[in-house]
Design an enzyme around this catalytic site. Structure first.
Site, PDB file in Angstrom:
ATOM      1  NE  ARG A 113      -2.737   1.050   3.545  1.00 25.43           N
ATOM      2  CZ  ARG A 113      -3.669   1.132   4.510  1.00 25.43           C
ATOM      3  NH1 ARG A 113      -4.946   1.302   4.187  1.00 25.43           N
ATOM      4  NH2 ARG A 113      -3.326   1.013   5.778  1.00 25.43           N
ATOM      5  CG  ASP A 156      -4.773   2.681  10.664  1.00 24.46           C
ATOM      6  OD1 ASP A 156      -5.703   3.437  11.050  1.00 24.46           O
ATOM      7  OD2 ASP A 156      -4.880   1.944   9.667  1.00 24.46           O
TER       8      ASP A 156
END
Length: 534
Positions: A165, A449
């Site tokens: 990612r 996150d």
């Protein structure tokens, strides 16, 4: 580190960084930047224009100009690629050396190797992570913890497939300049991995695969597709070798799912329900639209809320109609070996979540910890059996309107002082760790996150600027927020003890206070945070 052919690397040198920042790799970075940077800036400007329209009262809807794509029954994405045909359990995490080994060994089918929300974009993290991925593919990676525990890879046949990612379109890489301009962080992350690892992956019978975050339109997907075509030509790799899964984690993208698949169809591996950033996007996009778009506290918004059900069911039906994978959301729980009772209750919630997803037709789902891989795998095994996926399961029963996706008022739940306090507490803890170089942070038995900090500060901003009165107390005011910040500082300091970092916490506190209380809303918390880092 030096300048060559218009490419300037300003980040400090570290051991072996020259193995990643080679002249040939940087030439690919520069080529992609020169071709596509102006388009990136135009697309970012288009985001700003659309936000201004929504803030002025316009409503999001499916695009009339792309109706023909949605109504054409015949087009499909590329067939599944080697190594990502079975995606029933995917583990996520940053690309530090220990996580790289643990994720690949976890038993998950896929590892989302994260340069974005679970990572802090320190220079050493970004380039060091690329080294770790290359070393892992070469089986030249090991790790010994300070306590002496050693980590090494299992046999190749048992390792998860790497899916990288890169950073979103809004983020720059300030340590690499081309012709005096910063390069998009996503281009840096993509190009360095693709250059060094595409052929390594092909040699293993897999390929260069990616997760694409934070997109807000099919035109942004078209930009990625053009970048893929250019990069494949650059290395002489056949077109369609790259495969990408798009995270549908913004409300504008939710209304362009089909078009996003269409733009990437030769490179598409499906869509993912990025639930936490999706909630952040709903708050951000509609932050000035009053109480009809006012979400309750974060933990009260479950995936069974009607507007969230509309989102996930539309994603599954859209993907399977076009032959694309539908990947479910994150199970962020961190198992505890110290409290079996809490552990049992949390694992039951994970099972319920994965049972709902597998029952709805998702082909797989995410976990944040290796100990959750067997739990999620067991649930999906029960539905899939020997089948690798559920692509054959169509959902003709699903009919979702724009109004269904935007019915935020159906979420239910309230807003309490505990909810406000929890947002402030988690954001302060997370930002302190993030500024210190750790983007995947264990807080209160959850792996958090950057989406955590974004939702938390956005809810505080929204409640403050909409004059919310707490269910059990006063109105949300600047004074109340500042008082709770001070109280949570004391609690965090006590929890940390000697490990409390005065300088990092002060920086985190200033950053959170600024973005949570400012009159003008910052689109992304990570932008000012990144500028404050070396």
């Amino acid at each position: 580190m030096g300048s060559t052919n218009g490419v300037e690397v300003t980040g400090p040198p570290h051991d072996r960084f020259d193995e990643i920042l080679t002249q040939d790799a940087l030439e690919l970075v520069a080529d992609l930047h020169r071709r596509y940077e102006d388009r990136r800036q135009e697309l970012l400007a288009a985001r700003t224009r659309r936000q201004a329209e929504i803030s002025a009262g316009a409503d999001l809807d499916f695009l009339p100009e792309t109706r023909a794509i949605r109504e054409d029954p015949d087009w499909r994405v590329a067939p599944p690629a080697p190594g990502i045909t079975d995606r029933r359990v995917e583990i996520t995490g940053p690309t530090d050396r220990k996580m790289t080994i643990n994720a690949l060994n976890s038993g998950a089918k896929v590892w989302l190797a994260d340069f974005e929300d679970a990572n802090t974009p320190l220079w050493e993290n970004m380039v060091g992570g690329q080294l770790n991925l290359r070393d892992a593919l070469d089986r030249a990676i090991d790790f010994t913890a300070p306590g002496g525990k050693s980590y090494a890879l299992k046999d190749d046949a048992e390792l998860a497939t790497i899916v990288v990612r890169p950073r979103g379109w809004h983020l720059d890489e300030k340590h690499i300049l081309v012709d005096g301009r910063r390069v998009a962080g996503g281009i840096v992350d993509f190009a360095l991995y693709f250059f060094h690892c595409a052929r390594r992956q092909l040699d293993k019978g897999k390929g260069p695969y990616f997760y694409l975050p934070k997109m807000e339109s099919h035109l942004e997907a078209r930009l990625w597709n053009d970048i893929f075509r250019t990069a494949q030509d650059h290395l002489g790799i056949p077109q369609g070798t790259i495969r990408a899964t798009v995270l549908i984690e913004t409300i504008p993208a939710a209304l362009e799912m089909e078009e996003i698949l269409y733009e990437l169809r030769e490179h598409s591996a499906g869509l993912n329900a990025g639930r936490w950033d999706y909630l952040f996007s709903i708050i951000k996009v509609h932050r000035t639209r009053g109480r009809s778009f006012l979400l309750p506290e974060r933990n009260a918004v479950t995936m069974t809320a009607p507007f969230m059900r509309a989102y996930t069911e539309l994603l599954v039906s859209t993907c399977h109609r076009r032959g694309a994978f539908a990947i479910g959301g994150m199970a962020a729980f961190i198992p505890s070996r110290r409290d079996p009772e809490v552990n049992e209750l949390a694992l039951a919630k994970v099972r319920d979540d994965k049972a709902r997803e597998s029952g709805d037709g998702f082909d797989g789902s995410w976990v944040a910890h290796p100990d959750l891989v067997p739990v999620a795998g067991e649930v999906f095994d029960g539905v899939l059996g020997d089948r690798p996926n559920q692509l054959d399961r169509q959902r003709p029963d699903v009919e979702v309107t724009a109004a269904d996706l935007l019915s935020v008022g159906t979420a239910g739940g309230g807003i309490t002082e505990n909810g406000l306090r929890a947002n402030i507490d988690v954001a302060l803890r997370y930002l302190t760790a993030w500024l210190g170089g750790n983007g995947a942070v264990a807080i209160h038995n959850l792996m958090e996150d950057a989406a955590t900090a974004e939702i938390s500060r956005s809810q505080v901003w929204q409640w403050l600027h909409n004059g919310v009165i707490l269910d059990d107390g006063p109105a949300v005011t600047r004074d109340l927020v500042e008082r709770i910040i001070a109280e949570q500082e004391d609690a965090i300091r006590a929890d940390a003890g000697d490990a409390f970092d005065e300088a990092l916490f002060a920086q985190a506190k200033e950053l959170f206070t600024t973005v949570a209380l400012a009159d003008d809303y910052a689109d992304f918390l990570t932008l000012p945070a990144y500028e404050s880092m070396p």
